[in-house]
Design a protein around this motif. Structure first.
Motif, PDB file in Angstrom:
ATOM      1  N   PRO A  20       0.817  -1.221   0.000  1.00  0.00           N
ATOM      2  CA  PRO A  20       0.000   0.000   0.000  1.00  0.00           C
ATOM      3  C   PRO A  20       0.853   1.275   0.000  1.00  0.00           C
ATOM      4  O   PRO A  20       1.858   1.357   0.700  1.00  0.00           O
ATOM      5  CB  PRO A  20      -0.815  -0.117   1.291  1.00  0.00           C
ATOM      6  N   GLN A  21       0.456   2.227  -0.798  1.00  0.00           N
ATOM      7  CA  GLN A  21       1.104   3.541  -0.921  1.00  0.00           C
ATOM      8  C   GLN A  21       2.601   3.461  -1.247  1.00  0.00           C
ATOM      9  O   GLN A  21       3.376   4.335  -0.871  1.00  0.00           O
ATOM     10  CB  GLN A  21       0.907   4.378   0.355  1.00  0.00           C
ATOM     11  N   ASN A  23       4.234   4.152  -3.797  1.00  0.00           N
ATOM     12  CA  ASN A  23       4.762   5.282  -4.559  1.00  0.00           C
ATOM     13  C   ASN A  23       4.453   6.627  -3.900  1.00  0.00           C
ATOM     14  O   ASN A  23       4.649   7.670  -4.500  1.00  0.00           O
ATOM     15  CB  ASN A  23       4.220   5.259  -5.985  1.00  0.00           C
ATOM     16  N   GLU A  24       3.989   6.588  -2.646  1.00  0.00           N
ATOM     17  CA  GLU A  24       3.684   7.820  -1.917  1.00  0.00           C
ATOM     18  C   GLU A  24       4.700   8.021  -0.799  1.00  0.00           C
ATOM     19  O   GLU A  24       4.548   7.504   0.297  1.00  0.00           O
ATOM     20  CB  GLU A  24       2.272   7.761  -1.334  1.00  0.00           C
ATOM     21  N   PRO A  27       1.860  11.793   1.529  1.00  0.00           N
ATOM     22  CA  PRO A  27       0.493  11.708   1.008  1.00  0.00           C
ATOM     23  C   PRO A  27       0.291  12.761  -0.082  1.00  0.00           C
ATOM     24  O   PRO A  27       0.811  13.881   0.028  1.00  0.00           O
ATOM     25  CB  PRO A  27      -0.371  12.013   2.233  1.00  0.00           C
ATOM     26  N   ARG A  73       3.847   2.536   5.321  1.00  0.00           N
ATOM     27  CA  ARG A  73       3.540   3.957   5.226  1.00  0.00           C
ATOM     28  C   ARG A  73       2.539   4.330   6.311  1.00  0.00           C
ATOM     29  O   ARG A  73       1.481   3.717   6.415  1.00  0.00           O
ATOM     30  CB  ARG A  73       2.954   4.287   3.861  1.00  0.00           C
ATOM     31  N   GLY A  75       1.582   7.615   6.728  1.00  0.00           N
ATOM     32  CA  GLY A  75       0.877   8.823   6.318  1.00  0.00           C
ATOM     33  C   GLY A  75       1.546  10.121   6.726  1.00  0.00           C
ATOM     34  O   GLY A  75       1.132  11.187   6.306  1.00  0.00           O
TER      35      GLY A  75
END
Length: 187
Positions: A20-21, A23-24, A27, A73, A75
């Motif tokens: 999950p996330q 490529n972040e 945010p 991640r 956030g």
């Protein structure tokens, strides 16, 4: 003693590498968030639909982050590392911040790694920010390249953020680097 043939990487990167996330690095709603994006193409200019791009970068203040837990991640913790897979048209994208300069006399850059089908090993390159003309001109790596090849390592600004296209071969082939040790990617 006979040599053992090399094995290529891929083509099933999406199996076991996605999380999950991934490529972040921040945010997308972060007020300092920018989009680093581009396209990966082969020597014929065709998209590479199953490549994986990884980036390492300094934070916005030029600090190289030594934060564990990049795969989880939360956030808000910036870890300086991310991974993006290309889509069927060869496009990838990261939500991140612009890296700061790690030293005042060197330009800011993303350290980039490319994994793709048919490669015997991963490829390393850099994606420099385009705005510091004086620092770019003085950078030892860029200065060592033929002038017409330097642009393959410099991002371009667009309305959607920073564009960094990666050409695996061909007339506009991206300059790829060899590092004796991964830590040398920051030198």
């Amino acid at each position: 003693m006979s040599a053992v043939p090399g094995q290529t990487v891929g083509p099933f990167f999406h199996l076991g590498l996605e999380y999950p996330q991934m490529n972040e690095l921040v945010p997308p709603g972060n007020p300092r968030a920018i989009r680093l994006h581009g396209r990966v193409t082969d020597g014929a200019g065709a998209p590479v639909p199953d490549a994986v791009i990884e980036i390492w970068q300094a934070d916005a203040h030029g600090h190289i982050v030594h934060q564990p837990g990049s795969l989880r991640r939360d956030g808000w913790t910036f870890t300086g590392w991310g991974r993006a897979a290309t889509d069927p048209d060869g496009f990838y994208s990261f939500a991140t911040v612009e890296p700061g300069r790690t030293t005042p006399d060197r330009p800011a850059f993303f350290a980039v790694t490319v994994f793709a089908r048919g490669l015997l090993d991963r490829l390393f390159t850099r994606a420099y920010l385009p705005d510091a003309a004086e620092a770019l001109a003085a950078d030892p790596l860029l200065a060592a390249l033929d002038p017409e090849r330097r642009d393959t390592l410099i991002t371009e600004r667009s309305d959607q953020g920073l564009v960094f296209d990666i050409h695996l071969q061909g007339a506009n082939e991206t300059v790829f680097l060899t590092y004796p040790r991964l830590q040398d990617a920051w030198a």
